[in-house]
Scaffold this motif. Structure first.
Motif, mmCIF file in Angstrom:
data_model
loop_
_atom_site.group_PDB
_atom_site.id
_atom_site.type_symbol
_atom_site.label_atom_id
_atom_site.label_comp_id
_atom_site.label_asym_id
_atom_site.label_seq_id
_atom_site.Cartn_x
_atom_site.Cartn_y
_atom_site.Cartn_z
ATOM 1 N N ALA A 61 0.843 -1.194 0.000
ATOM 2 C CA ALA A 61 0.000 0.000 0.000
ATOM 3 C C ALA A 61 0.882 1.248 0.000
ATOM 4 O O ALA A 61 0.617 2.212 -0.724
ATOM 5 C CB ALA A 61 -0.931 -0.003 1.205
ATOM 6 N N SER A 70 -3.149 -7.182 -3.896
ATOM 7 C CA SER A 70 -4.011 -8.265 -4.372
ATOM 8 C C SER A 70 -3.400 -9.637 -4.085
ATOM 9 O O SER A 70 -4.082 -10.550 -3.618
ATOM 10 C CB SER A 70 -4.246 -8.085 -5.877
ATOM 11 O OG SER A 70 -5.169 -9.001 -6.364
ATOM 12 N N ALA A 120 -13.937 -5.645 6.000
ATOM 13 C CA ALA A 120 -13.517 -5.126 4.684
ATOM 14 C C ALA A 120 -13.148 -3.647 4.781
ATOM 15 O O ALA A 120 -12.144 -3.206 4.191
ATOM 16 C CB ALA A 120 -14.634 -5.338 3.667
ATOM 17 N N GLY A 121 -13.922 -2.900 5.547
ATOM 18 C CA GLY A 121 -13.660 -1.469 5.706
ATOM 19 C C GLY A 121 -12.346 -1.188 6.409
ATOM 20 O O GLY A 121 -11.614 -0.263 6.036
ATOM 21 N N SER A 124 -9.552 -1.732 4.036
ATOM 22 C CA SER A 124 -9.542 -0.633 3.058
ATOM 23 C C SER A 124 -8.930 0.628 3.675
ATOM 24 O O SER A 124 -8.116 1.309 3.038
ATOM 25 C CB SER A 124 -10.966 -0.334 2.580
ATOM 26 O OG SER A 124 -11.510 -1.455 1.933
ATOM 27 N N SER A 127 -5.159 0.169 4.024
ATOM 28 C CA SER A 127 -4.530 0.363 2.725
ATOM 29 C C SER A 127 -4.455 1.850 2.374
ATOM 30 O O SER A 127 -3.408 2.355 1.937
ATOM 31 C CB SER A 127 -5.316 -0.395 1.650
ATOM 32 O OG SER A 127 -4.789 -0.129 0.370
ATOM 33 N N LEU A 128 -5.552 2.560 2.586
ATOM 34 C CA LEU A 128 -5.604 3.990 2.270
ATOM 35 C C LEU A 128 -4.611 4.789 3.111
ATOM 36 O O LEU A 128 -3.930 5.693 2.601
ATOM 37 C CB LEU A 128 -7.025 4.515 2.495
ATOM 38 C CG LEU A 128 -7.261 5.994 2.158
ATOM 39 C CD1 LEU A 128 -7.015 6.260 0.679
ATOM 40 C CD2 LEU A 128 -8.683 6.394 2.547
ATOM 41 N N TRP A 131 -1.210 4.100 1.738
ATOM 42 C CA TRP A 131 -1.177 4.645 0.375
ATOM 43 C C TRP A 131 -0.917 6.159 0.420
ATOM 44 O O TRP A 131 -0.172 6.715 -0.374
ATOM 45 C CB TRP A 131 -2.502 4.351 -0.321
ATOM 46 C CG TRP A 131 -2.469 4.495 -1.816
ATOM 47 C CD1 TRP A 131 -2.515 5.650 -2.528
ATOM 48 C CD2 TRP A 131 -2.409 3.440 -2.786
ATOM 49 N NE1 TRP A 131 -2.482 5.391 -3.871
ATOM 50 C CE2 TRP A 131 -2.417 4.043 -4.065
ATOM 51 C CE3 TRP A 131 -2.358 2.051 -2.693
ATOM 52 C CZ2 TRP A 131 -2.372 3.307 -5.244
ATOM 53 C CZ3 TRP A 131 -2.317 1.307 -3.866
ATOM 54 C CH2 TRP A 131 -2.323 1.931 -5.118
#
Length: 196
Positions: A61, A70, A120-121, A124, A127-128, A131
């Motif tokens: 990320a 992935s 899942a959130g 995410s 990762s964000l 990132w």
């Protein structure tokens, strides 16, 4: 050439994302595959290795590599069956996995939908954070994920949920330590480059 490489990367990213979806679908639709996988998940080595996938997840990320993320998610999911089924199983491990198996195979409820969205959130958001190079927020999310896993395990599994605490704690310590090591190393490297 660059366009071709980007296309190949995007294709591989999609392939590994689809493989992850296929694994989840196989677990949901094939009782034989589900039972085969869960028998191997009784091997606690899979419990200790899974939290460590947070490291490559965060690394990729940070590097803004969708392909790396992935692949990491696919490996994290499939690590359930990497190790052979154990000959004997600790009572707490058996009790927790019996609860988890029942949880996964029972019907969907509103609470389970919310829990799936939270899982899942949280990935995410993790990762964000990396990132966007928000390391402190990323580390906070790592801690929240580990604590959330422990709390859910104890709430759902009672005394059997205590079996999750040690693998989660060891994984958390390793992840946070290595993330901070990576940050300090990068800062030293950047200072060295600026001074030259």
């Amino acid at each position: 050439m660059k366009t071709k490489a980007l296309t190949t990367t995007k294709i591989l990213t999609i392939v590994f994302a689809l493989l992850s979806v296929a694994f989840i679908a196989a677990m949901a639709l094939s009782p034989d595959f589900f039972n085969w996988t869960f028998a191997r998940h009784h091997n606690v080595l899979s419990w200790y290795i899974r939290p460590l996938f947070i490291l490559p997840f965060c690394f990729f990320a940070y590097k803004r590599s969708g392909l790396g993320i992935s692949i990491t998610v696919f490996l994290m999911l499939t690590s359930m069956f990497w190790f052979p089924a154990p000959v004997s199983v600790n009572d707490k491990v058996q009790g927790f996995l019996d609860m988890e198996k029942e949880y996964l195979t029972s019907g969907w409820t509103f609470a389970k939908v919310i829990f799936a969205i939270v899982v899942a959130g949280s990935l995410s958001l993790l990762s964000l954070a990396f990132w966007k190079r928000s390391i402190k927020i990323g580390v906070g999310i790592i801690v929240a994920i580990a604590l959330g896993k422990v709390v859910w395990s104890v709430v759902e599994g009672g005394e059997y949920g205590m079996a999750v605490i040690l693998p989660a704690a060891i994984g958390l310590v390793i992840c946070v330590t290595l993330v901070y090591y990576f940050i300090r190393r990068n800062k030293r490297k950047n200072k060295k480059e600026q001074s030259e």
